[in-house]
Enzyme design. Structure first.
Site, PDB file in Angstrom:
ATOM      1  N   ASP A  10      -0.152   6.477  -2.534  1.00 48.46           N
ATOM      2  CA  ASP A  10       0.383   5.257  -3.136  1.00 48.46           C
ATOM      3  C   ASP A  10      -0.658   4.658  -4.091  1.00 48.46           C
ATOM      4  O   ASP A  10      -1.856   4.872  -3.907  1.00 48.46           O
ATOM      5  CB  ASP A  10       0.719   4.256  -2.022  1.00 48.46           C
ATOM      6  CG  ASP A  10       1.765   3.246  -2.473  1.00 48.46           C
ATOM      7  OD1 ASP A  10       2.255   3.343  -3.616  1.00 48.46           O
ATOM      8  OD2 ASP A  10       2.089   2.359  -1.666  1.00 48.46           O
ATOM      9  N   THR A  36       2.856   2.032 -10.236  1.00 47.63           N
ATOM     10  CA  THR A  36       3.555   1.025 -11.027  1.00 47.63           C
ATOM     11  C   THR A  36       3.120   1.119 -12.485  1.00 47.63           C
ATOM     12  O   THR A  36       3.702   0.455 -13.335  1.00 47.63           O
ATOM     13  CB  THR A  36       3.198  -0.387 -10.504  1.00 47.63           C
ATOM     14  OG1 THR A  36       1.776  -0.469 -10.362  1.00 47.63           O
ATOM     15  CG2 THR A  36       3.830  -0.638  -9.145  1.00 47.63           C
TER      16      THR A  36
END
Ligand code: ADE
Length: 323
Positions: A95, A144
Site C-alpha cells: 500500500d 493515490t
C-alpha cells in the site's frame, strides 16, 4: 463488527468498476489456465475506492496466499525477508507504494523481472553479493499518486489499473448490503439509502462510515430506523452538506477564497489550514476537482465560480478574466 467479513470476497460481490473487473477476470483466468503467476498490478485511485479490497479479492480468486506491507516503512532488508518467504503465485500487496524509498524500489527490479534478489553478505570491502531465487509471485501496488512512482518502477507493472469514483446508485447497493450485514442489522429506508449514497463523495469508505454514524444518530435521537427525514437530520447534525462536503472541505475552500482571494499555492494552503501537503493533494483536492470546485494551474490552485456559489459567496468579477 468484523471489518473483514463485511468486505466482498469475490469479483461478483464487488460493486461497480465494471471495466476493471472484466480486465481482472481475463488476467486471472488466463494465468490460472497457464498455471502461472499473474503479471504485477498497480492500482491507482483516490483513497477509499477499494484498492486493498480488490487486491485481497485477486488473491482469493487466484487461490493464492496474501501478504501485505506499507510502502513508507519498508527497507531493503524488510522487503528481502518478505520476498524470500512468499509462496508460489502469492499476492504481495504494498500500500502507498509511491512512498517507498527510491533505493528500495530499485532493489525490487530483479524481483519483479526475474524473480530473484541480490543480497549483500558481510560488510565493507569484503562484502559479497549472493543472488537468491524467489517464488513466482505477483506484486500488487496501491497508490493515490501514480506520478510519484519512478518511471522504471511503474513500467515494471504489467497491468496499471485506475479505479474511478462510484455512482450514487452503486453506493446505494453497497449501503443496502452493509445495512443487512452489520450486527445488529440496520433498518434503513430506500430513499434514505440513496440520500447517504448521494452525499458519500463517490467513495465506498465514506459511505460505510456515514452509515455507521447515521445509525448512531437514529438510535439515540429516534427509534433506530433510518428514514429519509432522520437521514437528512443526521447529515445536517454532522455538518455534511448537500454535495457531501464536510467541514474540512469547506474550510479548505473558504480559506482559499477569504485569505487568498481564490488562488493559492499548495504550501500556503497547507500552512493556512494546518494540514500536511500530502493530505491536501491526496485526500481533499481530488473530489473538489471532480466537482469542478477547484482547478490546478501553473499559477496555483484556483477556486472556481461554482465553489464561490456553493459556499454562498458572490462570484468574483476578476476571476472571469483568468480563463
Ligand atoms: N467495499 C469496498 N469497495 C466495495 C465495492 N466496490 N463493492 C462492494 N463492497 C465494497
Amino acid at each position: 463488527d468484523s471489518q473483514y467479513s463485511l468486505r466482498p470476497q469475490t469479483l461478483d460481490e464487488f460493486i461497480g468498476q465494471g471495466r476493471v473487473k472484466k480486465q481482472l477476470r481475463i488476467h486471472i483466468e488466463a494465468a490460472k489456465s497457464r498455471g502461472q503467476a499473474l503479471a504485477h498490478i498497480l492500482f491507482v485511485s483516490p483513497p477509499g475506492l477499494g484498492k486493498t479490497t480488490l487486491a485481497r479479492i485477486v488473491a482469493n480468486e487466484m487461490g493464492s496466499s496474501f501478504k501485505s506491507a506499507v510502502g513508507p516503512a519498508m527497507e531493503r532488508l524488510d522487503i528481502a525477508t518478505l520476498l524470500t518467504n512468499l509462496e508460489e503465485r502469492a499476492i504481495f500487496f504494498i500500500d502507498e507504494i509511491h512512498r517507498m524509498k527510491g533505493y528500495v524500489q530499485e532493489s525490487m527490479y530483479p524481483a519483479m523481472e526475474d524473480y530473484k534478489i541480490d543480497l549483500p553478505i558481510g560488510q565493507g570491502p569484503a562484502a559479497d553479493i549472493i543472488t537468491v531465487p524467489l517464488a513466482h509471485f505477483t506484486l500488487v501496488g496501491a497508490t493515490t499518486r501514480e506520478g510519484l512512482l519512478g518511471g522504471p518502477f511503474r513500467d515494471r507493472f504489467g497491468n496499471r489499473i485506475h479505479l474511478d469514483y462510484y455512482s450514487p446508485e452503486e453506493i446505494q447497493i453497497a449501503i443496502n448490503r452493509l445495512s443487512e450485514r452489520l450486527q445488529p442489522s440496520v433498518k434503513i429506508e430506500e430513499d434514505a439509502e440513496y440520500e447517504l449514497a448521494r452525499r458519500s463523495r463517490g467513495t465506498m469508505r465514506i459511505a460505510e462510515n456515514m452509515l455507521r454514524k447515521v445509525r448512531d444518530y437514529a438510535t439515540v435521537e429516534s427509534d433506530g430506523i433510518i428514514t429519509y427525514e432522520i437521514a437528512q437530520e443526521a447529515l445536517d447534525f454532522f455538518e455534511i452538506d448537500e454535495l457531501g462536503l464536510d467541514d474540512n472541505d469547506r474550510t479548505y475552500l473558504r480559506t482559499m477564497i477569504e485569505k487568498f482571494r481564490g488562488r493559492a499555492g499548495l504550501k500556503a494552503m497547507a500552512v493556512a489550514v494546518s494540514e500536511d501537503e500530502r493530505t491536501i493533494e491526496e485526500v481533499y483536492e481530488p473530489y473538489l476537482i471532480k466537482l469542478g470546485f477547484l482547478t490546478l494551474t501553473p499559477m496555483g490552485r484556483v477556486a472556481t465560480d461554482a465553489a464561490y456559489q456553493h459556499l454562498g459567496y458572490p462570484t468574483p468579477e476578476y476571476q472571469s478574466t483568468l480563463f
